[in-house]
Every structure is written in structure tokens, then in C-alpha cells.
Design an enzyme around this catalytic site. Sequence first.
Site, short mmCIF file in Angstrom:
data_model
loop_
_atom_site.label_atom_id
_atom_site.label_comp_id
_atom_site.label_asym_id
_atom_site.label_seq_id
_atom_site.Cartn_x
_atom_site.Cartn_y
_atom_site.Cartn_z
N PHE A 149 0.82 -1.22 0.00
CA PHE A 149 0.00 0.00 0.00
C PHE A 149 0.84 1.26 0.00
CE2 PHE A 149 0.98 -0.06 4.52
CZ PHE A 149 1.09 1.30 4.80
N LYS A 173 -1.35 -7.15 -9.15
CA LYS A 173 -2.30 -7.31 -8.03
C LYS A 173 -1.86 -6.26 -7.00
CE LYS A 173 -3.03 -8.52 -4.35
NZ LYS A 173 -3.41 -7.51 -3.31
N ARG A 177 -5.74 -1.75 -0.31
CA ARG A 177 -6.04 -0.55 0.50
C ARG A 177 -6.05 0.71 -0.36
NH1 ARG A 177 -1.71 -2.25 4.83
NH2 ARG A 177 -2.53 -4.32 5.24
N CYS A 281 9.60 1.82 3.49
CA CYS A 281 10.54 0.74 3.79
C CYS A 281 11.95 1.29 3.94
CB CYS A 281 10.51 -0.33 2.71
SG CYS A 281 11.18 0.27 1.17
N GLU A 384 9.29 -4.12 12.91
CA GLU A 384 9.05 -2.94 12.07
C GLU A 384 7.75 -2.30 12.56
OE1 GLU A 384 7.84 -3.77 7.99
OE2 GLU A 384 9.06 -2.09 7.32
P1 NAD Z 1 1.58 -6.60 3.09
O1 NAD Z 1 2.59 -7.68 3.14
O2 NAD Z 1 0.48 -6.59 4.08
O3 NAD Z 1 0.85 -6.59 1.66
C1 NAD Z 1 1.58 -6.59 0.45
C2 NAD Z 1 0.78 -7.31 -0.61
O4 NAD Z 1 0.59 -8.66 -0.22
C3 NAD Z 1 -0.60 -6.70 -0.85
O5 NAD Z 1 -0.86 -6.68 -2.23
C4 NAD Z 1 -1.52 -7.67 -0.11
O6 NAD Z 1 -2.80 -7.77 -0.71
C5 NAD Z 1 -0.80 -8.99 -0.21
N1 NAD Z 1 -1.07 -9.86 0.95
C6 NAD Z 1 -1.35 -9.47 2.21
N2 NAD Z 1 -1.55 -10.55 3.00
C7 NAD Z 1 -1.37 -11.64 2.21
C8 NAD Z 1 -1.44 -13.06 2.46
N3 NAD Z 1 -1.71 -13.55 3.67
N4 NAD Z 1 -1.19 -13.87 1.43
C9 NAD Z 1 -0.90 -13.40 0.20
N5 NAD Z 1 -0.85 -12.07 -0.07
C10 NAD Z 1 -1.07 -11.20 0.91
O7 NAD Z 1 2.38 -5.21 3.10
P2 NAD Z 1 1.79 -3.74 3.17
O8 NAD Z 1 1.26 -3.51 4.54
O9 NAD Z 1 0.90 -3.47 2.02
O10 NAD Z 1 3.12 -2.89 2.95
C11 NAD Z 1 4.00 -2.55 3.98
C12 NAD Z 1 5.19 -3.49 4.02
O11 NAD Z 1 5.88 -3.47 2.77
C13 NAD Z 1 6.24 -3.07 5.04
O12 NAD Z 1 6.71 -4.21 5.70
C14 NAD Z 1 7.32 -2.42 4.21
O13 NAD Z 1 8.60 -2.43 4.80
C15 NAD Z 1 7.27 -3.27 3.00
N6 NAD Z 1 7.88 -2.60 1.85
C16 NAD Z 1 9.08 -3.08 1.42
C17 NAD Z 1 9.72 -2.47 0.36
C18 NAD Z 1 11.03 -2.97 -0.13
O14 NAD Z 1 11.43 -2.62 -1.24
N7 NAD Z 1 11.74 -3.79 0.63
C19 NAD Z 1 9.11 -1.38 -0.27
C20 NAD Z 1 7.87 -0.94 0.19
C21 NAD Z 1 7.26 -1.57 1.26
#
Ligand code: NAD
Length: 499
Positions: A149, A173, A177, A281, A384
Site C-alpha cells: 500500500f 495485483k 487498500r 521501507c 518494524e
Molecule cells: P503486506 O505484506 O500486508 O501486503 C503486500 C501485498 O501482499 C498486498 O498486495 C496484499 O494484498 C498482499 N497480501 C497481504 N496478506 C497476504 C497473504 N496472507 N497472502 C498473500 N498475499 C497477501 O504489506 P503492506 O502492509 O501493504 O506494505 C507494507 C510493508 O511493505 C512493510 O513491511 C514495508 O517495509 C514493505 N515494503 C518493502 C519495500 C522494499 O522494497 N523492501 C518497499 C515498500 C514496502
Amino acid sequence: MQDLYHYIDGTRTAGTSGRFADVFNPATGEVQARVPLASAAEMARAVEVAARAQPAWGAVNPQRRARVMMRFVDLLNRDIDKLAEALSREHGKTLPDAAGDVQRGLEVVEYCIGAPQMLKGEFTDSAGPGIDMYSMRQPLGVTAGITPFNFPAMIPMWMFAPAIASGNAFILKPSERDPSVPLMLAELIEEAGLPKGILQVVNGDKEAVDAIIDHPVIQSIGFVGSTPIAEYIYGRGCSNGKRVQCFGGAKNHMIVMPDADMDQAADALIGAGYGAAGERCMAISVAVPVGDETADRLIEKLVPRIEKLKVGPYTSGKDVDYGPVVTAAAKANILRLVESGVAAGAKLVVDGRNFSLQGYEKGFFVGPHLFDHVTPDMEIYRKEIFGPVLSTVRAKSYEDALKLAMDHEYGNGTAIFTRDGDTARDFASRINIGMVGINVPIPVPLAYHTFGGWKKSAFGDLNQHGPDAFRFYTRTKTITSRWPSGIKEGSAFSIPVME
Ligand code: NAD
């Protein structure tokens, strides 16, 4: 209330699963839209469309594909304010920050205009008698990406621009949110000349993600999000024989040496710690001053700056430093972690727990927090938080500070503030973290370098954008050709070697 849709085969397509998720305006706490959550059958339909469209797109010469990217850049520039507004409305970040989100994605699209150069193969003339050897980079076919998100414009573009410029079809996908900007991007790139079915947006949750992981036609998966989901997708995707790269969570340390310019370090920490409400991140969430005297000087500089931070809705314009966090659940989780820090004995120097904004009492705003005397065993240090909470861990020496950052399970980004070139160089060389800033608090590499962390922050071999993206979205084929003038009589039964 608006019902959102999928974008399949160049058409806004209503969801048929009967399942929806609420999309909030985080500033007001109101539900402003519903997004459909795709079933495996809906995902399969998008894959079918992509598989039909991709061969023709893969056969388009790379320069023509690059021209679509060129026009897409123009359209992104034309619509940047509209995109930023839609982004802020669902995510909550300020308008300048939302425009930056679009801009950092746009820069990767610009980089992809160079696809013809990146896709060039290699050639060896006369590798043997009458033998030429050459390699080519070919698209994978149907590829997919799952995005978080917190950067609803930038991260989708980091994935789909190189995938598409390389000749693949891509199924996105996005986060459920804030799905509106990804949907807008899909329409915009078609306006730029992309054929239907090459970029599709299928909204959803775990069911849609599992449908991607298990679909035999999908060749690769890019994921950015939290570490537990990254590990899950990486493991299951790889065992299904797909090419997978997953980028996870972070806990970025900023080491402040006694010789650092303390005003610069404090300013950097404010922007990197509290910008976008800490939902980045590459946010700095741990300050590591070296020595008690440095720590005291740093805290003294930080407190008045934090107390002056302006928290508010994006509609207040440029006067706001950061906005709300994304959901009520995110807010509750942050405040729970703050309580755990207090209970564990960390000193809450700036307490944002009772923050409330008149007129926006139902919004998901979280006041800024600053902890001092945090220790590595505390939950606020290990986890985090993804909120406006900066933890200070006091280190006795440079070696202690280095070890602290190295021992943390995450390894996305880090920074050191110092005037000493030797220390900076030693830090850059020894630290086991993927992206390092020297007097730069958020060292996000530009489009033509690559982006990726180490340890539990990334799974897979290749980074995002830069040359790695073209490697990830293509496979290499190597051809050895020999023409009659080079063919000697007879059959060879041993492995050919060059004499
Ligand atoms: P999230 O893991 O909750 O969701 C990411 C994606 O995974 C979304 O599209 C979501 O629909 C999907 N998802 C969620 N739960 C799932 C499940 N149980 N099974 C399969 N798919 C699922 O992450 P978020 O809250 O959207 O984003 C924040 C996180 O992303 C933080 O941990 C942040 O550090 C990380 N992030 C990392 C980077 C990087 O480059 N390392 C960049 C941006 C964000």
C-alpha cells in the site's frame, strides 16, 4: 460510495466473486469505495487474456515498445496532479509526497525507454571454424506483481515498466487498500499505445495472490510487502518453478558519530523518521548515536523539531509534514507497540499517544513519538513499527553501532552521519545491508541503479529496477551457429572443445 473494478483486457470489469474490501479515506476514517476481491477464476481469465496478447507484443521491435514508454512518461507528467490527488485520498500521504511517489515510478519508466540497449545480446564472431556464437534476451511471457500500500504508484511502475518494455504481459495485483492509482496507470499506458491485455490489474487479497502463485502459465512473480508474506510467496512460488523476487520489511538504522554535524543529522532524522508517517521501507526507525554525549546532543536537537511537526490531512496543502497512517488497524498496532516500549522501560521523550486533530477525530492520525534508551531485546526495536516512531539506541562505540545494525534481521537500508571519510568508507564496506547512505538518510538508488535489501528484507537474486530488472524479466538464449564452410567431415563423439 464508489465500486471499483478490475482492469482486464482493456476494460473496466466488475468483480464477480461477491467479495469486496473497504477502501478508506485515512484522513476522515470514512469508507470511500469498495474494491472487488478476485477469485481464482477471475485471475485465470486475466492470465488467459495476457497469454493471448503477449506473443504479438513480444514480437514488436524493442524501439517501438520504448516509444510507448516515452508517451507514457508524457502522460504521467500531464496527469501527475490528478494521480497524486487520488493517491493521497486513499493513502493519506501529503500531496508533494504523493507526487514524489509518481515521480520515482516515472523515472523507472524513463529508464525503460533504454530497453533496446538493455535487451541487446552478445555476439562472438568466429568462436571456432565457421562458428559464430550469440545470445539474445527473450521475454518470459506472462509475468505478475503483487505490491504494497505504501507506494501505490512507484512500486507498480518499478515492476511493470521493465516487464512490459522487455516484451512481457504483466498482471498487477495491487494493495487492496489503495487500488485507484494502479487502475489509473493501466488506462494511462494504454492511452500511450500499449495493446489491450498487456497490463491488467486484478484486485484482491490472499485468494488472488495464491491464484498467481499456482497458475502454471505465469512465469515470474515480483512482490513487495511485509517479510512474512514475502517469505511465503518466495517459497511457494519457487517450489512451483517460477522466477520470484520478493522484497520485505525493514528496520533502518542511522548511526550518528560524535563528529557529525548535529543539526544536519537531526534534520535528516526528522524527514527520514516521520515523513509519510514512517510508512516507508526506507524510513529511518532507529537512531544510533555513538557515545552518551552525542546522544544527549542529538536528543536535544530532535525534541523541538519533533514538537513542531505538523500532522494533518493532505487537503491542508504544503503546510502538513505528514498525514494519517493507512488504516485504523495500522494505527492500533503502532500504539500497541508504543505501549510495549513504555512497558519495557524505554524512555518516551516525545509522547504522541494522545494526539487528536480537530475536525478529523475519526481519521487515522498518529502523533510523533521519540524513544530514548531503547535496547535490542525490546519489541519496538525488533519489529518494524511502520509509523511515526523513532527509537534511539545508544551505542558505546562505532564498533558497537556497526554490530547492532549488522545483527538486526532486516537489512534494507542504513545511513551513517560523520565527517570522517575513513569511518564512512569502513562502514560502507563492512555493513551487511543492501542500501547505504553516507550523510544521506534515505539512500534510495536512482532508476538506473538497482534497489534491494539484504537478509530478511529481500528474497531472490536480482534487485528491482536498473539493469537487474531487465535480467529478471528476460531469459537468455545462446545460439551457436556453423555454416558449411566450417564443417569438417565426420561425426564427433566427445564434447566439443576449441583447440
Ligand atoms: P503486506 O505484506 O500486508 O501486503 C503486500 C501485498 O501482499 C498486498 O498486495 C496484499 O494484498 C498482499 N497480501 C497481504 N496478506 C497476504 C497473504 N496472507 N497472502 C498473500 N498475499 C497477501 O504489506 P503492506 O502492509 O501493504 O506494505 C507494507 C510493508 O511493505 C512493510 O513491511 C514495508 O517495509 C514493505 N515494503 C518493502 C519495500 C522494499 O522494497 N523492501 C518497499 C515498500 C514496502
